[in-house]
Design an enzyme around this catalytic site. Structure first.
Site, PDB file in Angstrom:
ATOM      1  N   HIS A 151       0.794  -1.229   0.000  1.00  0.00           N
ATOM      2  CA  HIS A 151       0.000   0.000   0.000  1.00  0.00           C
ATOM      3  C   HIS A 151       0.838   1.297   0.000  1.00  0.00           C
ATOM      4  CE1 HIS A 151      -3.440  -2.534   1.138  1.00  0.00           C
ATOM      5  NE2 HIS A 151      -2.696  -3.032   2.106  1.00  0.00           N
TER       6      HIS A 151
HETATM    7  C1  BDR Z   1      -2.991   0.680   5.396  1.00  0.00           C
HETATM    8  O1  BDR Z   1      -3.145   0.203   6.731  1.00  0.00           O
HETATM    9  C2  BDR Z   1      -1.933  -0.253   7.235  1.00  0.00           C
HETATM   10  O2  BDR Z   1      -2.077  -1.558   7.705  1.00  0.00           O
HETATM   11  C3  BDR Z   1      -0.908  -0.145   6.131  1.00  0.00           C
HETATM   12  O3  BDR Z   1       0.313   0.323   6.664  1.00  0.00           O
HETATM   13  C4  BDR Z   1      -1.513   0.858   5.168  1.00  0.00           C
HETATM   14  O4  BDR Z   1      -1.157   2.174   5.489  1.00  0.00           O
HETATM   15  C5  BDR Z   1      -3.672  -0.281   4.440  1.00  0.00           C
HETATM   16  O5  BDR Z   1      -5.020  -0.387   4.747  1.00  0.00           O
END
Ligand code: BDR
Ligand code: CA
Length: 312
Positions: free
Chosen positions: A242
């Site tokens: 992400h």
């Molecule tokens: C987001 O949530 C966190 O677990 C990850 O770092 C990312 O920023 C994804 O949903």
């Protein structure tokens, strides 16, 4: 000329890889890292941010700790089930010796935006938006000074990942997200719709491990730890990477496609708390307040990431 940025983050393996990508990229001037509670509590995100900056060989970048709970007394929700008990499980690295900067993250953001030329500094939030909303509350004069907020959060076509309706970062502090999306600051949003295309396949991880460096080994191990949860959940080779999408968009926006949309945040409903209601088809007539990324050239994205990690 390099672009000045502040990264607000809750490391998190994917946050860590975003920090490394930024640290390795001369197009970006890393003014500071601000930690927020999210994937794990604040003490750990502040520790992890310093650990990653040390791994990158960037002891020059200040790391400040910020909010330890979401706005309005909402209890913190964390994600150890995804990231492990310290947020960076997957590889053992030495405890950081880099001291925490004594400034509060919110003061650092406000001070930096007031000192720097207006319209030049980009904020890159990779976790819940608590610190950014607090900075805007404390100093509304900074809003027109922010060049852009480029954030990872939300999801629409892909739904949510912490509830059926909500993505984690927005779910944790929906009020903060609401305040940021109504601030009038230009926003680029990397929701699950785009990050779910950036998959850490076995072949991509192998290329990073083959760098043979400390950074390459750590990143490959982090990816393998972090993807296990999503591979099982989604039944595919690789998990979504992400947060590095935010940094990659700054470096190579042509890798992405998206459109300007109106985005509103659900703050009341118990069922859909933290949902990002993206008016993709412009049916509301409401003005666009965000550039919403939808697709990424995933091979190009991983080629960029791998080439940059090789520099560390
Ligand atoms: C987001 O949530 C966190 O677990 C990850 O770092 C990312 O920023 C994804 O949903
Ligand atoms: Ca994150």
């Amino acid at each position: 000329m390099s672009q000045p940025i502040i990264i607000d983050t809750d490391p998190g393996q994917d946050d860590a890889i975003a920090l490394l990508l930024a640290a390795a990229s001369p197009e970006l001037e890393l003014l500071g890292i601000t930690a927020v509670a999210g994937n794990v509590p604040l003490a750990l995100t502040a520790r992890n941010a310093r650990l990653v900056m040390e791994l990158a060989g960037r002891r020059d970048v200040p790391v400040c700790a910020g909010a330890d709970t979401p706005l309005n007394g909402v209890p913190l929700v964390t994600a150890e089930h995804v990231h492990g008990d310290n947020g960076l499980n997957g590889v053992e690295l030495p405890e950081p010796t880099l001291p925490l900067d004594p400034r509060h993250a919110v003061d650092f953001i406000v001070q930096t935006l007031r000192e720097r030329e207006a319209g030049t500094v980009t904020l890159c939030p990779l976790g819940p938006l608590t610190n950014i909303a607090l900075a805007l509350r404390q100093a509304p004069d900074i809003a027109p000074r922010i060049k852009r907020i480029v954030l990872m959060g939300g999801g629409f076509f892909e739904g949510g990942n912490i509830t059926p309706a909500a993505e984690f970062n927005i779910y944790v502090d929906p009020q903060a997200a609401h305040e940021v999306f109504t601030s009038g600051v230009p926003i680029t949003m990397a929701p699950l719709d785009v990050t779910h295309e950036a998959l850490t396949t076995a072949a991509r991880i192998a290329r990073i491990r083959a760098l043979g460096s400390r950074v390459g080994t750590a990143v490959a191990a982090w990816m393998e730890f972090f993807e296990r949860y999503d591979e099982e959940k989604y039944g595919q080779d690789g998990g979504p990477l992400h947060d590095p999408c935010v940094i990659a968009w700054l470096l190579a926006p042509a890798l992405f496609t998206g459109r300007d949309c109106n985005v509103r945040i659900e703050t009341h409903s118990e069922l859909t708390r933290g949902m990002t209601v993206i008016d993709w088809w412009a049916v509301t007539g409401l003005p666009a307040n965000a550039h919403v990324l939808r697709h990424v050239d995933a091979d190009g994205f991983f080629a960029l990431l791998t080439e940059r990690l090789a520099r560390l």
